[in-house]
Design a protein around this motif. Sequence first.
Motif, PDB file in Angstrom:
ATOM      1  N   ALA A 172       0.815  -1.210   0.000  1.00  0.00           N
ATOM      2  CA  ALA A 172       0.000   0.000   0.000  1.00  0.00           C
ATOM      3  C   ALA A 172       0.852   1.266   0.000  1.00  0.00           C
ATOM      4  CB  ALA A 172      -0.944   0.001   1.196  1.00  0.00           C
ATOM      5  N   GLY A 173       2.017   1.231   0.625  1.00  0.00           N
ATOM      6  CA  GLY A 173       2.872   2.417   0.684  1.00  0.00           C
ATOM      7  C   GLY A 173       2.631   3.209   1.956  1.00  0.00           C
ATOM      8  N   ILE A 174       3.678   3.778   2.510  1.00  0.00           N
ATOM      9  CA  ILE A 174       3.575   4.440   3.808  1.00  0.00           C
ATOM     10  C   ILE A 174       2.674   5.664   3.755  1.00  0.00           C
ATOM     11  CG2 ILE A 174       5.662   5.824   3.446  1.00  0.00           C
ATOM     12  CD1 ILE A 174       4.383   4.240   6.756  1.00  0.00           C
ATOM     13  N   ASP A 266       2.637 -10.439  13.629  1.00  0.00           N
ATOM     14  CA  ASP A 266       3.732 -10.141  14.550  1.00  0.00           C
ATOM     15  C   ASP A 266       3.884  -8.620  14.606  1.00  0.00           C
ATOM     16  OD1 ASP A 266       6.424  -9.531  15.496  1.00  0.00           O
ATOM     17  OD2 ASP A 266       6.840 -11.673  15.318  1.00  0.00           O
ATOM     18  N   ALA A 267       3.428  -8.017  15.695  1.00  0.00           N
ATOM     19  CA  ALA A 267       3.384  -6.559  15.791  1.00  0.00           C
ATOM     20  C   ALA A 267       4.770  -5.938  15.715  1.00  0.00           C
ATOM     21  CB  ALA A 267       2.693  -6.149  17.095  1.00  0.00           C
ATOM     22  N   ASP A 268       5.772  -6.570  16.315  1.00  0.00           N
ATOM     23  CA  ASP A 268       7.124  -6.005  16.316  1.00  0.00           C
ATOM     24  C   ASP A 268       7.693  -5.959  14.902  1.00  0.00           C
ATOM     25  OD1 ASP A 268       7.050  -5.631  19.032  1.00  0.00           O
ATOM     26  OD2 ASP A 268       8.053  -7.526  19.505  1.00  0.00           O
ATOM     27  N   ASN A 269       7.551  -7.038  14.152  1.00  0.00           N
ATOM     28  CA  ASN A 269       8.078  -7.059  12.790  1.00  0.00           C
ATOM     29  C   ASN A 269       7.346  -6.079  11.879  1.00  0.00           C
ATOM     30  OD1 ASN A 269       9.999  -8.915  13.453  1.00  0.00           O
ATOM     31  ND2 ASN A 269       8.979 -10.668  12.497  1.00  0.00           N
ATOM     32  N   LEU A 270       6.039  -5.933  12.104  1.00  0.00           N
ATOM     33  CA  LEU A 270       5.292  -4.970  11.310  1.00  0.00           C
ATOM     34  C   LEU A 270       5.709  -3.535  11.639  1.00  0.00           C
ATOM     35  CD1 LEU A 270       1.689  -6.453  11.199  1.00  0.00           C
ATOM     36  CD2 LEU A 270       3.218  -6.047   9.272  1.00  0.00           C
ATOM     37  N   SER A 271       5.997  -3.275  12.897  1.00  0.00           N
ATOM     38  CA  SER A 271       6.476  -1.948  13.280  1.00  0.00           C
ATOM     39  C   SER A 271       7.808  -1.640  12.611  1.00  0.00           C
ATOM     40  CB  SER A 271       6.609  -1.866  14.803  1.00  0.00           C
ATOM     41  OG  SER A 271       7.103  -0.606  15.201  1.00  0.00           O
ATOM     42  N   THR A 272       8.677  -2.633  12.557  1.00  0.00           N
ATOM     43  CA  THR A 272       9.958  -2.461  11.865  1.00  0.00           C
ATOM     44  C   THR A 272       9.744  -2.214  10.388  1.00  0.00           C
ATOM     45  OG1 THR A 272      11.087  -3.900  13.459  1.00  0.00           O
ATOM     46  CG2 THR A 272      12.160  -3.577  11.319  1.00  0.00           C
ATOM     47  N   TYR A 273       8.805  -2.938   9.788  1.00  0.00           N
ATOM     48  CA  TYR A 273       8.516  -2.764   8.362  1.00  0.00           C
ATOM     49  C   TYR A 273       8.028  -1.347   8.071  1.00  0.00           C
ATOM     50  CZ  TYR A 273       6.389  -3.598   3.767  1.00  0.00           C
ATOM     51  OH  TYR A 273       6.059  -3.538   2.440  1.00  0.00           O
ATOM     52  N   ARG A 274       7.153  -0.836   8.913  1.00  0.00           N
ATOM     53  CA  ARG A 274       6.653   0.525   8.717  1.00  0.00           C
ATOM     54  C   ARG A 274       7.784   1.548   8.858  1.00  0.00           C
ATOM     55  NH1 ARG A 274       0.528   1.524   9.961  1.00  0.00           N
ATOM     56  NH2 ARG A 274       1.312   3.635   9.799  1.00  0.00           N
ATOM     57  N   ARG A 275       8.676   1.312   9.809  1.00  0.00           N
ATOM     58  CA  ARG A 275       9.807   2.226   9.964  1.00  0.00           C
ATOM     59  C   ARG A 275      10.686   2.221   8.721  1.00  0.00           C
ATOM     60  NH1 ARG A 275      14.821   1.153  11.305  1.00  0.00           N
ATOM     61  NH2 ARG A 275      14.311  -0.904  12.156  1.00  0.00           N
ATOM     62  N   ASP A 282      11.744   8.844   3.036  1.00  0.00           N
ATOM     63  CA  ASP A 282      12.531  10.032   3.360  1.00  0.00           C
ATOM     64  C   ASP A 282      13.789  10.123   2.509  1.00  0.00           C
ATOM     65  OD1 ASP A 282      10.626  10.631   5.261  1.00  0.00           O
ATOM     66  OD2 ASP A 282      11.783   9.832   6.951  1.00  0.00           O
ATOM     67  N   ARG A 283      14.409   8.975   2.227  1.00  0.00           N
ATOM     68  CA  ARG A 283      15.611   8.988   1.383  1.00  0.00           C
ATOM     69  C   ARG A 283      15.259   9.414  -0.041  1.00  0.00           C
ATOM     70  NH1 ARG A 283      16.790   4.135   4.204  1.00  0.00           N
ATOM     71  NH2 ARG A 283      15.940   2.914   2.454  1.00  0.00           N
TER      72      ARG A 283
END
Length: 286
Positions: A172-174, A266-275, A282-283
Amino acid sequence: MRGSDPRIVLGLHRSRYERRILTSALELGVDAIDTSFNYHSFSAHTALAGAGRDILPRFKLSTKVGFFPAVGRVEHSLDPDRLREAVEQSNRDLGRAPDLVFLHNPERSLTGSSEAARDRLGTACAAVEKAAAKGLCGGWGISSWDPRPLPGLVDATLPRPDAVMVRAGLLAGIDVLKASEALAARWDLVPDQLWGMSPFGGSTAQSLWDELDPRVFIQEPHDGLSAVQATFRVAYWLPRVGRIAVGTDTPSHLGELVDALRYEADADNLSTYRRLLREQRDRQSL
């Protein structure tokens, strides 16, 4: 026959409108279908009624209005009279009132100043809200492929929809994810009122799945879970939605998606993916 599960909506965007997928959906506990006034070359409603008029009352039915036939092309319009007429025709073609009518991709006609766009959006929302009040549909909502322009237009003067449908999933894109969440927050919608669509980004054959195993976003154990199933299950968290409209003409594929609902993300892995998505954006903007 399985018990009803509202988390899956059978989407009919590219459907062949065959009776067997409708009856198979009911057997699998999928009793919601989503179509649109313009699908199937503007014949989706009559095709759906022809395939299963006798079983349509067993489904919760949503459709969309906003695209209209023109000479040699399709055009988008938020004209309230055209929207009302499309809802009325939908009732006639389906042989029943839809449970929900979405305003289809309103961003397509929201050009110009913010004030003009807000007025145009408000007038269109009021038109479908009035159709619901008259019994032409059970409720109304907004379906947006690109919700990024919408949060900034929502204020207390706009009617509050019963549901909003947005793109969901790993592709979907951030910016779309953030806009979807902001839009839901503006209208104070709970997850059950936020629907997802296009969980596979248009195709389960995307080359990305050869490089990324979506099962890393699913809690262990996930033995036997396919990449397609994992991709679908993860879409409920990107953004957080209560149900997803997904299309298929294959009953076995629909059954696999129903089975995928047994797993949790897995909430932690999804949080990392969003980051990582944010950092990549940003890059690219530098």
